[in-house]
Design a protein around this motif. Structure first.
Motif, PDB file in Angstrom:
ATOM      1  N   GLU A 109       0.829  -1.201   0.000  1.00 56.42           N
ATOM      2  CA  GLU A 109       0.000   0.000   0.000  1.00 56.42           C
ATOM      3  C   GLU A 109       0.869   1.260   0.000  1.00 56.42           C
ATOM      4  O   GLU A 109       2.043   1.218   0.352  1.00 56.42           O
ATOM      5  CB  GLU A 109      -0.904   0.008   1.247  1.00 56.42           C
ATOM      6  CG  GLU A 109      -1.846  -1.181   1.284  1.00 56.42           C
ATOM      7  CD  GLU A 109      -2.702  -1.218   2.547  1.00 56.42           C
ATOM      8  OE1 GLU A 109      -2.611  -0.282   3.370  1.00 56.42           O
ATOM      9  OE2 GLU A 109      -3.462  -2.184   2.689  1.00 56.42           O
ATOM     10  N   VAL A 110       0.232   2.360  -0.388  1.00 59.37           N
ATOM     11  CA  VAL A 110       0.897   3.664  -0.351  1.00 59.37           C
ATOM     12  C   VAL A 110       1.401   3.923   1.066  1.00 59.37           C
ATOM     13  O   VAL A 110       0.732   3.590   2.051  1.00 59.37           O
ATOM     14  CB  VAL A 110      -0.097   4.753  -0.802  1.00 59.37           C
ATOM     15  CG1 VAL A 110       0.446   6.145  -0.542  1.00 59.37           C
ATOM     16  CG2 VAL A 110      -0.431   4.570  -2.280  1.00 59.37           C
ATOM     17  N   LEU A 111       2.600   4.489   1.184  1.00 60.63           N
ATOM     18  CA  LEU A 111       3.251   4.710   2.477  1.00 60.63           C
ATOM     19  C   LEU A 111       2.353   5.523   3.420  1.00 60.63           C
ATOM     20  O   LEU A 111       1.916   6.613   3.078  1.00 60.63           O
ATOM     21  CB  LEU A 111       4.562   5.471   2.242  1.00 60.63           C
ATOM     22  CG  LEU A 111       5.587   5.489   3.366  1.00 60.63           C
ATOM     23  CD1 LEU A 111       6.095   4.087   3.681  1.00 60.63           C
ATOM     24  CD2 LEU A 111       6.757   6.394   3.003  1.00 60.63           C
ATOM     25  N   PRO A 112       2.065   4.984   4.616  1.00 63.83           N
ATOM     26  CA  PRO A 112       1.291   5.770   5.587  1.00 63.83           C
ATOM     27  C   PRO A 112       2.084   7.007   6.022  1.00 63.83           C
ATOM     28  O   PRO A 112       3.312   6.986   6.049  1.00 63.83           O
ATOM     29  CB  PRO A 112       1.110   4.802   6.768  1.00 63.83           C
ATOM     30  CG  PRO A 112       1.320   3.439   6.197  1.00 63.83           C
ATOM     31  CD  PRO A 112       2.337   3.626   5.111  1.00 63.83           C
ATOM     32  N   LYS A 113       1.363   8.062   6.355  1.00 63.13           N
ATOM     33  CA  LYS A 113       2.040   9.322   6.696  1.00 63.13           C
ATOM     34  C   LYS A 113       2.967   9.165   7.896  1.00 63.13           C
ATOM     35  O   LYS A 113       4.052   9.732   7.923  1.00 63.13           O
ATOM     36  CB  LYS A 113       0.999  10.415   6.922  1.00 63.13           C
ATOM     37  CG  LYS A 113       0.291  10.758   5.623  1.00 63.13           C
ATOM     38  CD  LYS A 113      -0.746  11.841   5.770  1.00 63.13           C
ATOM     39  CE  LYS A 113      -1.351  12.150   4.396  1.00 63.13           C
ATOM     40  NZ  LYS A 113      -2.384  13.175   4.468  1.00 63.13           N
ATOM     41  N   GLN A 114       2.563   8.384   8.879  1.00 58.83           N
ATOM     42  CA  GLN A 114       3.408   8.211  10.070  1.00 58.83           C
ATOM     43  C   GLN A 114       4.713   7.488   9.741  1.00 58.83           C
ATOM     44  O   GLN A 114       5.668   7.551  10.502  1.00 58.83           O
ATOM     45  CB  GLN A 114       2.648   7.472  11.193  1.00 58.83           C
ATOM     46  CG  GLN A 114       2.100   6.119  10.839  1.00 58.83           C
ATOM     47  CD  GLN A 114       0.680   6.159  10.314  1.00 58.83           C
ATOM     48  OE1 GLN A 114       0.322   7.044   9.541  1.00 58.83           O
ATOM     49  NE2 GLN A 114      -0.133   5.201  10.726  1.00 58.83           N
ATOM     50  N   ASN A 115       4.760   6.802   8.601  1.00 66.76           N
ATOM     51  CA  ASN A 115       5.988   6.110   8.184  1.00 66.76           C
ATOM     52  C   ASN A 115       6.827   6.945   7.218  1.00 66.76           C
ATOM     53  O   ASN A 115       7.832   6.461   6.697  1.00 66.76           O
ATOM     54  CB  ASN A 115       5.658   4.759   7.571  1.00 66.76           C
ATOM     55  CG  ASN A 115       5.069   3.800   8.595  1.00 66.76           C
ATOM     56  OD1 ASN A 115       3.840   3.686   8.699  1.00 66.76           O
ATOM     57  ND2 ASN A 115       5.900   3.148   9.379  1.00 66.76           N
TER      58      ASN A 115
END
Ligand SMILES: Nc1nc2c(c(=O)[nH]1)N[C@H]1C(S)=C(S)[C@@H](COP(=O)(O)O)O[C@H]1N2
Ligand SMILES: [Mo]
Length: 322
Positions: free
Chosen positions: A217-223
């Motif tokens: 999945e698209v990179l989560p913002k926290q990562n």
């Protein structure tokens, strides 16, 4: 345990019928346009109903040819136990407040010792090389570790595209500087913006990637959305998040952590169980997802990647160059 998360994604979504078509689809899903920054900033392709908490699949990437021997850390742990001081210093802060980070449109400024300085749009970045999954062991200097199925592209592809000059010996990376979106930047825990650096050969090493996704999945913002560095043989803090600037330099850059505490954080920061942090041992680690009462694991030299990267440091005193 969570390896099967990857396997749960229908084969039709991970087997590219045409890499080109599918990548266009990924670009569209990210809400950026097909041609440069113009369409991107117009938001033409953005799903108006999408919220920051929406999880979006990346439809096209190569499966990793290695890294499958480890059990991956559960998605929930990877995305809720984070270090991203721009959003606060506790592990739960980034997941709680990174949603206010706006990642579209996004550009990376390429500066310093290059033939021509350039601005790279996020969609341009995706065109530099095919995306590939890389299942990497990650080791934080604090003593915990995870196994993360990243999706990204080799940093080397960006470097070749950028055409550094012969004077470029190091690469400096800079994160977004925006206290309005990053409330942690109002606290002077670090000298903002967050910066990091690599020697040119480390930056060109095939294990070094720019990650734009994880768990398919698209990179989560926290990562570290939309793009962050991943250098699996070094301590986690080298993996700078939400990169807006890449500068080629003749001299060794000074990272935020080196500035904050030069005695505790050096430039190299290679994972090394026999070189202790001044305040604690680095001999063992707690694998997140193993459970609180599980036995600590032995930390490996270069985080287990010695065979691939050890050569770059032959003859160097790793105690001096920590
Ligand atoms: N910009 C920025 N990048 C950062 C950090 C940070 O505070 N700010 N923390 C680092 C540290 S200490 C670690 S361990 C990793 C954590 O990445 P993860 O949350 O995706 O596991 O990000 C690194 N990159
Ligand atoms: Mo870390």
């Amino acid at each position: 345990m969570s390896r099967n998360r990857i396997d749960k994604i229908p084969a039709t979504e991970i087997t590219p019928k045409s890499v080109h078509d599918d990548r266009r689809d990924f670009i569209r899903k990210l809400g950026v346009g097909l041609i440069g920054g113009i369409a991107a900033s117009s938001g033409l392709f953005q799903d108006a109903s999408a919220t920051s908490s929406d999880r979006q699949k990346i439809t096209s990437y190569r499966k990793s040819s290695y890294g499958h021997e480890e059990t991956t850390t559960p998605y929930e742990d990877i995305t809720s136990y984070n270090n991203f001081y721009e959003f606060g210093t506790s592990k739960s802060d980034p997941a709680a407040s990174a949603s206010r980070l706006i990642t579209m449109p996004w550009t990376i400024s390429i500066e310093g010792q290059v033939r021509k300085p350039k601005i790279l749009g996020f969609d341009d970045l995706l065109r530099l090389a095919p995306l590939e999954e890389r299942i990497y062991r990650m080791r934080c200097v604090e003593g915990w570790s995870m196994v993360i199925p990243w999706i990204g592209l080799p940093l080397a592809d960006l470097i070749k595209w950028a055409e550094p000059t012969g004077n470029a010996k190091f690469v400096e990376f800079v994160s977004l500087d925006n206290p309005a979106m990053m409330p942690g930047q109002n606290l002077h825990v670090l000298d903002w913006p967050y910066t990091e650096g690599l020697r040119m050969d480390e930056a060109m090493h095939p294990l070094t990637i720019l990650a734009v996704g994880l768990y398919g999945e698209v990179l989560p913002k926290q990562n570290g959305a939309p793009v962050r560095l991943v250098v699996p043989w070094k301590y986690g803090f080298k993996g700078i998040k939400s990169i807006v600037k890449i500068r080629f330099t003749e001299h060794m850059p000074v990272s935020s952590w080196m500035k904050a505490n030069p005695r505790e954080y050096g430039f190299y920061s290679n994972v090394n169980p026999s070189v202790d942090h001044p305040r604690w041992s680095q001999a063992t680690e707690r694998r997140i997802g193993d459970g609180l009462f599980a036995k600590r694991r032995k930390t490996m030299l270069f985080n287990g990647y010695a065979e691939q990267v050890g050569q770059m440091y032959s003859g160097m005193d790793m105690r001096k160059y920590f």
